[in-house]
Scaffold this active site. Structure first.
Site, short mmCIF file in Angstrom:
data_model
loop_
_atom_site.label_atom_id
_atom_site.label_comp_id
_atom_site.label_asym_id
_atom_site.label_seq_id
_atom_site.Cartn_x
_atom_site.Cartn_y
_atom_site.Cartn_z
N ASN A 1 0.60 -1.17 -0.01
CA ASN A 1 -0.02 0.08 -0.05
C ASN A 1 0.82 1.41 -0.14
O ASN A 1 1.89 1.19 0.90
CB ASN A 1 -0.86 0.16 1.14
CG ASN A 1 -1.29 -1.17 1.68
OD1 ASN A 1 -2.22 -1.82 0.60
ND2 ASN A 1 -1.13 -1.98 2.67
N HIS A 25 11.07 -5.99 -1.26
CA HIS A 25 10.10 -6.50 -2.53
C HIS A 25 8.86 -5.32 -2.14
O HIS A 25 8.76 -4.68 -3.15
CB HIS A 25 9.47 -7.75 -1.80
CG HIS A 25 8.41 -7.92 -3.05
ND1 HIS A 25 8.74 -8.89 -4.05
CD2 HIS A 25 7.22 -7.84 -2.94
CE1 HIS A 25 7.56 -8.98 -4.75
NE2 HIS A 25 6.37 -8.33 -4.10
N GLU A 26 8.41 -5.14 -0.92
CA GLU A 26 7.29 -4.25 -0.88
C GLU A 26 7.75 -2.76 -0.93
O GLU A 26 7.11 -2.06 -1.64
CB GLU A 26 6.53 -4.39 0.55
CG GLU A 26 6.19 -5.70 0.89
CD GLU A 26 5.25 -6.57 -0.15
OE1 GLU A 26 4.84 -5.72 -1.08
OE2 GLU A 26 5.36 -7.88 -0.27
N1 BES Z 1 1.04 -7.66 -3.68
C1 BES Z 1 1.57 -8.72 -2.86
C2 BES Z 1 0.66 -9.06 -1.85
C3 BES Z 1 -0.72 -9.82 -2.26
C4 BES Z 1 -0.38 -11.19 -2.29
C5 BES Z 1 -1.80 -9.25 -2.47
C6 BES Z 1 -1.44 -11.92 -2.78
C7 BES Z 1 -3.03 -9.73 -3.00
C8 BES Z 1 -2.69 -11.32 -3.14
C9 BES Z 1 2.86 -8.46 -2.28
O1 BES Z 1 3.80 -7.58 -2.94
C10 BES Z 1 3.62 -9.78 -2.29
O2 BES Z 1 3.88 -10.02 -3.54
N2 BES Z 1 3.88 -10.51 -1.29
C11 BES Z 1 4.25 -11.66 -0.92
C12 BES Z 1 5.82 -11.54 -0.42
C13 BES Z 1 6.74 -11.25 -1.80
C14 BES Z 1 8.18 -10.98 -0.97
C15 BES Z 1 6.96 -12.20 -2.74
C16 BES Z 1 3.35 -12.31 -0.32
O3 BES Z 1 2.57 -11.82 0.31
O4 BES Z 1 3.56 -13.67 -0.19
ZN ZN Z 2 4.67 -8.15 -4.50
#
Ligand code: BES
Ligand code: ZN
Length: 874
Positions: free
Chosen positions: A265, A297-298
Site C-alpha cells: 500500500n 520487495h514491498e
Molecule cells: N502485492 C503482494 C501482496 C498480495 C499477495 C496481495 C496476494 C494480494 C494477493 C505483495 O507485494 C507480495 O507479493 N507479497 C508476497 C511476498 C513477496 C516477498 C513475494 C506475499 O505476500 O507472499
Molecule cells: Zn509483490
C-alpha cells in the site's frame, strides 16, 4: 461434481472503464461491528454517453446514495451497484455500513488483535465501499478516520498527515492525503494501539523521509532489523535503479492476522508480523533473510507497481515478476550472488516447476481467470522474475538499466501492460522483442537438450542445442522461446578450459537459442571437454545434457560457476536416489566429492551448507514417473545415511572446529557459519537408525539444542532430535513450548516442526495438534504452520491409506467457510494426482472430488478443484 463453475473473466474482453474517478474522499467512522464509510467521488464519463454507472461492492449495507446532492435510484446486487442514467460529470456520495469485527476473510477492512486494518489487493476495496475496483481506475485520495482515542491512538492511512485533533466523547480524528494517483487496491487504513520504531533517511536529492514501523506494544526492539533492511533497500534502489522515494513519510505496520506475506500500500505497507519482527532468540537466519527480502520487495513496489501500476490483473506479473527480480537482485548484492541464485532456483523448482507441469499450469500472463486471488502463483512471481532476468542477461546490465529507466519514465502515473514493458527494451535497443512475448503467453517449462561431438584432431567442439515445450492444459501447440544459454567448458579434471567462439577466445560465452535447434562450433578446444551449460541458471528450463556419466563429477570438482557446481551435486544425488538398485561405487565417489567440497577452505560456509543438502522429495518426484513417494523417501534416506556413515569423521571434526556462537549477528557470513554447522549436525544424525554410536549422537543433538543461544541453532537441534524420535525428541519439544508459550511466532514454528517430521505417527500427532488449545484455524499463520507444514511433508502426507489427504480435505473445507483465499492455497498439493502411482493416485483424486462436491464451496476453492479434475489437456 458441481457444474455451476462461475464464468471466467477474459483478457480478450478488456475494455477501458466508462468512467474516471479523479478524486476520492473517504470518511471512516470506526466501530467494530458497524463502521460507517462515507465516500465522495468526483466522476467523469469517458465512455459511451448512455453507459450506466456500475460500481463493485460486496457485503455492504447501503445507507445513503446521492448524485450532486440529490437522492438517486440504484439497483444493488450481491456484487454490484448500478445507476442507470448519470450525467457526464458529477459527484457521487454514498454511505455504507460494514462489520470489520466479523470479517474473517481478512480482506477489506477487518480487525486483528483489537486493531483495524485493511487488505485490498486484489479486489478487497469493494468490501469497503462501492467503487470502480479495478487497477486502471486511478484516483487521488483524501481519507478522514474517526475513532475513540482510547484503544485507537494511531489512525493511519496513505500519504501525508494533513490534520488531526480531538472530538467530543473521547473520540479523535486524523486526515490523510495521498498526492499520487493510485488504484484502490493500494488503499490502506490502520487504527489501534501500536508501538512505533522511528528513524529517518536522507534521499539522494537531499529530502528527509520519516520512517516509522508500527508493531504490537512491547515489540519495538524487534523492528530494528526490518528498519535496517528498509534503509538498505531505499539506498539500493537509488543506486542500482535510480529510484528515489517520493513521499516524506514511509510507514510499515505489522499485523498477526494476514492472508499473505506483506502488502505494498502506498506509503503504508502492511506486513504479516512473521515477516517483520525479529530478534535472535525468536527468529531464525532464514527468517532474517526473508524479512530483508520482503521489506525490499514491498518497498520496491513503490516504483514497480505503484508509480507504474497494472492495467488489469492479467498484467499482475508486470509488477510482481519485476519486483521479485528486483528483490532478488538486492538480496544477491547483500548476501552473495551464487548462494542467492541457488536458493532462488531451489524455490523455483520446488514450487513453479511442479505447477507448470500439472493441471494448474498457466501462462505468466493468463488469458482467463475466475478468482484473481488464485493467480498469485509461483508462475506469476518466480517465472515472471526469471523472464526479466533473461531479458537482462540478453541485453546486458547497462542496456537493462536504460530500458528500465525508459519504462519508468514512459509509464509513470499510468496503468501499464507487459507490451509496455517490452516496448521499453525495443525503444532502447531498436530491436524487435516480440519473440519474448511467448514466455508470457505460454505455459509449461521448456526442455533444453544439449549434446556435443569433439574432434580431437581439429580441436573443435560441435555443440547442439534443441528446445521443446510440452503441452499444457488448453495449449497443445507451443511456440519456440528465446533461451539465453550461458556456457563454459572444463577439462576432464574439472579445470576451466578456453575455446574460441564468435572470434573471441574465452572460457565462457552466451548463446541465445532462438529457433527449435541450433548447432555451433567452438574451436581451439585443446582437450576433450566437459560441458558446463546453463551457468547461473541462465533460463528457467529443464536441461538435459547428453554426456558421459563422469562429466558431472568434473563439474562437481571444479566448475568455476558455483551454480553449476551445486547443480552437478544435485544431479548426481538424483541419479543415485532414483536408481532401481543402489550403486555403491557411485555413492563412494559422491561422498568423496562432497568431502572435498566441505573441507575446501576456498568455499564459503553458506555454499557448503547448500551443497550438502540433497534434492527435496518433491523435487525428486518431478523426475520420477509414476511417482512413488515411499520409494523416494526410502532411497533418499538411504543415501543420506550412507553419506553420513562414510563422512562421519570429517563431519565431526568440522563440527567441532566451529565454535558454538555466543554472540549473534544476522550478517550473511555469520548466518552461513550457523547454516554449515547445522548442516553438519544434520548429516551426522541422519544415520541414527543404523548407528552404533547412538548415545553419542543423542548427546550431540541434545547439547546443540540445550546450548543454543539463538533460534537458528534451537531449530537445528530440534531437527537433529527428530531423527532420534522418542523421549529425547519429546523432551526438546516440551522445553521449546514452555519457553515460548507466549510467543505466537515461535509457537507457529513449534506446530510446523512437528507437522514436518517424517515419523510414522505424524498424522496422528497432527490431528491431535489440530485440537490443541493454541491451534486456531482463523489465524492463517497458525493454520498454515500446521496444515501446510503437513501437506509439504511428502512421505507422511502421501500415506498409502489416504488419511493424509482426508485431513487436508477437512481442513480446506473448514477454512473455506470463512477464509476462501487462504483455503484455496492448499488445493495445489492434491492437484497432480495423475502423476502418482496407485493407490496414491486414486486417493488423491477422491479427495479432490470430495472437495469439489462440498456444498457452499467458495469460488476460489471450486475454481482450483475443478481445474485440477479437468480431463487431460482439453
Ligand atoms: N502485492 C503482494 C501482496 C498480495 C499477495 C496481495 C496476494 C494480494 C494477493 C505483495 O507485494 C507480495 O507479493 N507479497 C508476497 C511476498 C513477496 C516477498 C513475494 C506475499 O505476500 O507472499
Ligand atoms: Zn509483490
Amino acid at each position: 461434481m458441481r457444474t455451476d463453475t462461475p464464468q471466467p473473466i477474459k483478457l480478450s474482453d478488456y475494455t477501458a472503464p466508462d468512467f474516471l474517478i479523479p478524486s476520492t474522499e473517504l470518511d471512516f467512522d470506526l466501530a467494530p461491528e458497524a463502521t460507517r464509510v462515507r465516500a465522495r467521488l468526483t466522476v467523469t464519463r469517458q465512455g459511451p454517453a448512455n453507459a450506466p454507472l456500475v460500481l463493485m461492492g460486496e457485503r455492504l449495507r447501503l445507507i445513503n446514495i446521492r448524485i450532486d446532492g440529490q437522492p438517486v435510484e440504484s439497483v444493488v446486487t450481491d456484487e454490484t451497484l448500478t445507476i442507470a442514467s448519470v450525467p457526464d460529470q458529477f459527484v457521487l456520495e454514498t454511505e455504507v455500513e460494514i462489520d470489520p469485527l466479523n470479517n474473517k476473510t481478512l480482506e477489506g477492512l477487518y480487525m486483528s488483535s483489537g486493531r483495524y486494518c485493511t487488505q485490498c489487493e486484489a479486489e478487497g476495496f469493494r468490501k469497503i465501499t462501492y467503487y470502480l475496483d479495478r487497477p486502471d481506475s486511478l484516483s487521488k485520495y483524501r481519507v478522514r478516520i474517526t475513532a475513540p482515542r482510547s484503544g485507537f491512538p494511531h489512525l493511519l492511512s496513505n500519504g501525508n498527515l494533513l490534520e488531526k485533533g480531538d472530538l467530543d466523547d473521547g473520540r479523535h480524528y486524523a486526515l490523510w492525503e495521498d498526492p499520487f494517483f493510485k488504484p484502490c487496491y493500494l488503499f490502506a487504513l490502520v487504527a489501534g494501539e501500536l508501538d512505533v520504531y522511528e528513524d529517518t533517511i536522507e534521499t539522494v536529492s537531499g529530502r528527509t523521509v520519516d520512517l516509522k514501523i508500527y508493531v504490537d506494544t512491547g515489540m519495538k526492539t524487534r523492528a530494528a532489523y526490518a528498519m535496517d533492511a528498509l534503509k538498505r533497500s531505499m539506498k539500493w534502489d537509488e543506486e542500482v535503479y535510480g529510484r528515489e522515494y517520493d513521499l516524506d513519510l514511509f510507514m510499515i505496520v505489522a499485523v498477526r492476522d494476514f492472508n499473505f506475506g506483506a502488502m505494498e500500500n502506498k506509503g503504508l505497507n502492511i506486513f504479516n508480523a512473521s515477516l517483520l519482527l525479529a530478534d535472535p532468540t525468536t527468529a531464525t537466519d532464514a527468517d532474517y533473510e526473508r524479512i530483508e527480502s520482503v521489506i525490499a520487495h514491498e518497498y520496491f513496489h513503490n516504483w514497480s507497481g505503484n508509480r507504474v501500476t497494472c492495467r488489469d490483473w492479467f498484467q499482475l506479473c508486470l509488477k510482481e515478476g519485476l519486483t521479485v527480480f528486483r528483490d532478488q537482485g538486492f538480496s544477491a548484492d547483500q548476501r552473495g550472488h551464487a548462494v542467492a541464485r541457488i536458493k532462488d532456483v531451489k524455490a523455483l523448482r520446488a514450487r513453479q516447476f511442479p505447477e507448470d507441469s500439472g493441471p494448474l499450469a498457466h501462462p505468466v500472463r493468463p488469458s482467463s481467470y475466475v478468482k484473481i486471488d488464485n493467480f498469485y502463483t509461483a508462475t506469476i512471481y518466480e517465472k515472471g522474475a526469471e523472464i526479466v532476468g533473461m531479458l537482462k542477461t540478453y541485453v546486458g546490465p547497462q542496456v537493462y538499466r536504460q530500458a528500465l529507466d525508459h519504462y519508468f519514465a514512459a509509464n509513470d502515473g499510468t496503468a501499464a501492460t507487459l507490451e509496455d514493458f517490452l516496448a521499453a527494451f525495443e525503444a532502447v535497443t531498436g530491436e524487435d522483442f516480440s519473440p519474448w512475448m511467448a514466455w508470457y503467453t505460454q505455459a509449461g517449462t521448456p526442455q533444453l537438450r544439449a549434446s556435443s561431438t569433439y574432434d580431437a584432431a581439429a580441436h573443435t567442439l560441435t555443440l547442439t542445442f534443441a528446445q521443446a515445450t510440452p503441452a499444457t492444459p488448453g495449449q497443445a501447440q507451443k511456440a519456440v522461446v528465446p533461451i539465453p544459454i550461458r556456457f563454459g567448458l572444463l577439462s576432464q579434471d574439472g579445470d576451466k578450459q578456453m575455446f574460441r567462439h564468435d572470434g573471441h577466445l574465452a572460457s565462457e560465452a552466451l548463446h541465445i537459442l532462438r529457433g527449435a535447434d541450433t548447432t555451433i562450433v567452438l574451436t581451439e578446444v585443446k582437450s576433450p571437454p566437459v560441458l558446463s551449460i546453463l551457468r547461473h541458471f541462465s533460463a528457467p528450463v529443464l536441461l538435459h545434457i547428453e554426456e558421459s556419466g563422469n562429466d558431472a563429477f568434473a563439474r562437481f570438482r571444479g566448475d568455476p560457476d558455483a551454480f553449476n557446481r551445486w547443480e552437478s551435486a544435485q544431479g548426481l544425488a538424483k541419479r543415485i536416489i532414483l536408481a532401481e538398485r543402489p550403486d555403491a561405487d557411485l555413492i563412494d565417489a559422491f561422498a568423496e566429492g562432497l568431502d572435498a567440497c566441505i573441507t575446501d577452505e576456498n568455499l564459503d560456509d553458506a555454499f557448503k551448507a547448500l551443497i550438502m543438502g540433497l534434492p527435496t522429495e518433491s523435487d525428486l518426484a518431478q523426475h520420477m514417473s509414476p511417482i512413488d513417494p515411499a520409494f523416494i523417501h526410502k532411497n533418499r534416506n538411504n543415501l543420506k545415511s550412507a553419506l553420513s556413515a562414510r563422512l562421519f569423521d570429517t563431519l565431526r571434526d568440522l563440527y567441532r572446529s566451529i565454535p558454538a556462537p555466543n554472540t549473534f549477528s544476522p550478517d550473511s557470513v555469520s548466518a552461513g557459519r550457523r547454516a554449515f554447522r547445522n548442516a553438519l549436525l544434520d548429516l551426522m544424525l541422519a544415520r541414527y537408525n543404523n548407528a552404533e554410536n547412538k548415545d553419542e549422537l543423542i548427546a550431540l543433538a541434545e547439547s546443540h539444542f540445550g546450548q543454543a543461544t539463538n533460534m537458528t541453532d534451537m531449530v537445528g537441534g530440534l531437527l537433529a532430535l527428530t531423527y532420534v524420535q522418542g523421549t529425547p525428541y519429546q523432551n526438546a519439544l516440551d522445553t521449546f513450548y514452555d519457553r515460548f508459550r507466549n510467543e505466537p511466532l515461535v509457537i507457529d514454528k513449534w506446530f510446523s516442526l512437528q507437522a514436518a517430521a517424517a515419523h510414522p505417527d505424524t498424522l496422528d500427532r497432527v490431528r491431535a495438534l489440530s485440537q490443541h488449545p493454541d491451534f486456531d484455524a482463523k489465524t492463517p499463520n497458525r493454520w498454515r504452520a500446521l496444515v501446510q507444514g503437513f501437506a509439504n511433508n511428502q512421505s507422511v502426507f502421501h500415506a498409502p491409506g489416504g488419511g493424509g489427504y482426508q485431513f487436508l480435505v477437512e481442513q480446506i473445507l473448514a477454512v473455506d467457510a470463512f477464509n476462501p483465499m487462504t483455503a484455496a492455497r492448499l488445493v495445489e498439493p492434491l492437484s497432480r494426482y495423475r502423476f502418482y502411482t496407485s493407490p496414491y493416485r486414486e486417493n488423491m483424486q477422491t479427495a479432490l472430488q470430495t472437495i469439489a462436491a462440498a456444498p457452499n464451496l467458495s469460488k476460489n476453492v471450486l475454481e482450483l478443484a475443478a481445474r485440477a479434475l479437468t480431463e487431460e489437456h482439453s
